[in-house]
Each structure stands twice: as C-alpha cells, then as structure tokens.
Design a protein around this motif. Structure first.
Motif, PDB file in Angstrom:
ATOM      1  N   UNK A  69       0.836  -1.206   0.178  1.00 15.84           N
ATOM      2  CA  UNK A  69       0.006  -0.117   0.073  1.00 15.84           C
ATOM      3  C   UNK A  69       0.911   1.337   0.074  1.00 15.84           C
ATOM      4  N   UNK A  70       0.401   2.153  -0.820  1.00 18.08           N
ATOM      5  CA  UNK A  70       0.794   3.342  -0.583  1.00 18.08           C
ATOM      6  C   UNK A  70       0.654   4.412   0.223  1.00 18.08           C
ATOM      7  N   UNK A  71       1.136   5.458   0.581  1.00 19.13           N
ATOM      8  CA  UNK A  71       0.363   6.377   1.431  1.00 19.13           C
ATOM      9  C   UNK A  71      -0.517   7.168   0.872  1.00 19.13           C
ATOM     10  N   UNK A  72      -1.883   7.602   1.484  1.00 22.36           N
ATOM     11  CA  UNK A  72      -3.085   7.738   0.777  1.00 22.36           C
ATOM     12  C   UNK A  72      -2.729   9.396   0.146  1.00 22.36           C
ATOM     13  N   UNK A  73      -3.643   9.895  -0.863  1.00 22.54           N
ATOM     14  CA  UNK A  73      -3.712  10.968  -1.372  1.00 22.54           C
ATOM     15  C   UNK A  73      -5.142  11.608  -1.299  1.00 22.54           C
ATOM     16  N   UNK A  74      -5.065  12.723  -0.628  1.00 23.41           N
ATOM     17  CA  UNK A  74      -6.524  13.318  -0.898  1.00 23.41           C
ATOM     18  C   UNK A  74      -7.335  13.669  -1.847  1.00 23.41           C
ATOM     19  N   UNK A  75      -8.333  13.433  -2.038  1.00 27.14           N
ATOM     20  CA  UNK A  75      -8.942  13.980  -3.255  1.00 27.14           C
ATOM     21  C   UNK A  75     -10.591  14.585  -2.608  1.00 27.14           C
ATOM     22  N   UNK A  76     -10.630  15.696  -2.915  1.00 25.43           N
ATOM     23  CA  UNK A  76     -11.913  16.572  -2.326  1.00 25.43           C
ATOM     24  C   UNK A  76     -12.547  17.228  -3.294  1.00 25.43           C
ATOM     25  N   UNK A  77     -13.867  16.899  -3.531  1.00 28.35           N
ATOM     26  CA  UNK A  77     -14.714  17.221  -4.443  1.00 28.35           C
ATOM     27  C   UNK A  77     -15.872  18.439  -3.853  1.00 28.35           C
ATOM     28  N   UNK A  78     -15.594  19.634  -4.088  1.00 27.48           N
ATOM     29  CA  UNK A  78     -16.459  20.394  -3.480  1.00 27.48           C
ATOM     30  C   UNK A  78     -16.413  21.898  -4.269  1.00 27.48           C
ATOM     31  N   UNK A  79     -17.478  22.356  -4.216  1.00 24.21           N
ATOM     32  CA  UNK A  79     -17.717  23.945  -4.582  1.00 24.21           C
ATOM     33  C   UNK A  79     -17.500  24.778  -3.682  1.00 24.21           C
TER      34      UNK A  79
END
Length: 115
Positions: free
Chosen positions: A105-115
C-alpha cells in the motif's frame, strides 16, 4: 516495493483529476495487479479500480464510465483518470499493488470534490 502516489487535490463537482502511482524497489518485476482504493470519513476502504499487467481492468460500479485506470509497465506506474467527479468521490485514495502473494500500500492522497 515502494509506492509513490501523487495527483490528489481539491476540485469542483464535474471536474477532473489524474492520480499517479509509481512503484519502485526490488520486487517490482513481480507486480501483477496495480490498483486504487479509497476511504471516505467514517467508511471502510473500498476498491475503486484495478488493472493487470496484461491490461484487464475492474471498476467499482460507482465509478464506471467516469474513471479510467491505465498503466505504463515500462515505468511501473499506474494512473487513475477521474472525470465527472462528484462530492461522494471525496476520500483518501490509496495505491495498491500485488507482487505475487504480497500486497503493498502507498500513502494515501486526498481527493476533495467540493464547490
């Protein structure tokens, strides 16, 4: 195997992002499956997409038609092209590879979908 993920960030609904996961290390020649999982707050980690060395792909129903996984075997890198992003896609995305019977597993990367 070491995994370096990149490409996360903040995007508006309907937008696009591309994640990359580069594998390195002594066991990379044993890698058969590369993929992405995600974990939203308060939820379990779930499969997003996987791809085999031969290019066979598998997607979660929630992302079919919007996300595309690909890989460059020469670079030991997998990509996740995400389009038509929705707020419910907001999560930490984790790269995962399987080298023989072992999963990394790699370290996570944050994905944020927001207006």
């Amino acid at each position: 195997v070491q995994l370096q993920a990149s490409g996360g960030g903040l995007v508006q609904p309907g937008g696009s992002l591309r994640l990359s996961c580069a594998a390195s290390g002594r066991s990379i020649f044993s890698i058969n499956i590369m993929g992405w999982y995600r974990q939203a707050p308060g939820k379990q980690r779930e499969l997003v997409a996987t791809i085999t060395t031969g290019g066979s792909t598998n997607y979660a129903d929630s992302v079919k038609g919007r996300f595309t996984i690909s890989r460059d075997n020469a670079k030991n890198t997998a990509y996740l092209q995400m389009t038509s992003l929705k707020p419910e896609d907001t999560a930490v995305y984790y790269c995962n590879v399987k080298a023989g019977p072992i999963a990394y597993w790699g370290k996570g990367t944050q994905v944020t979908v927001s207006s």
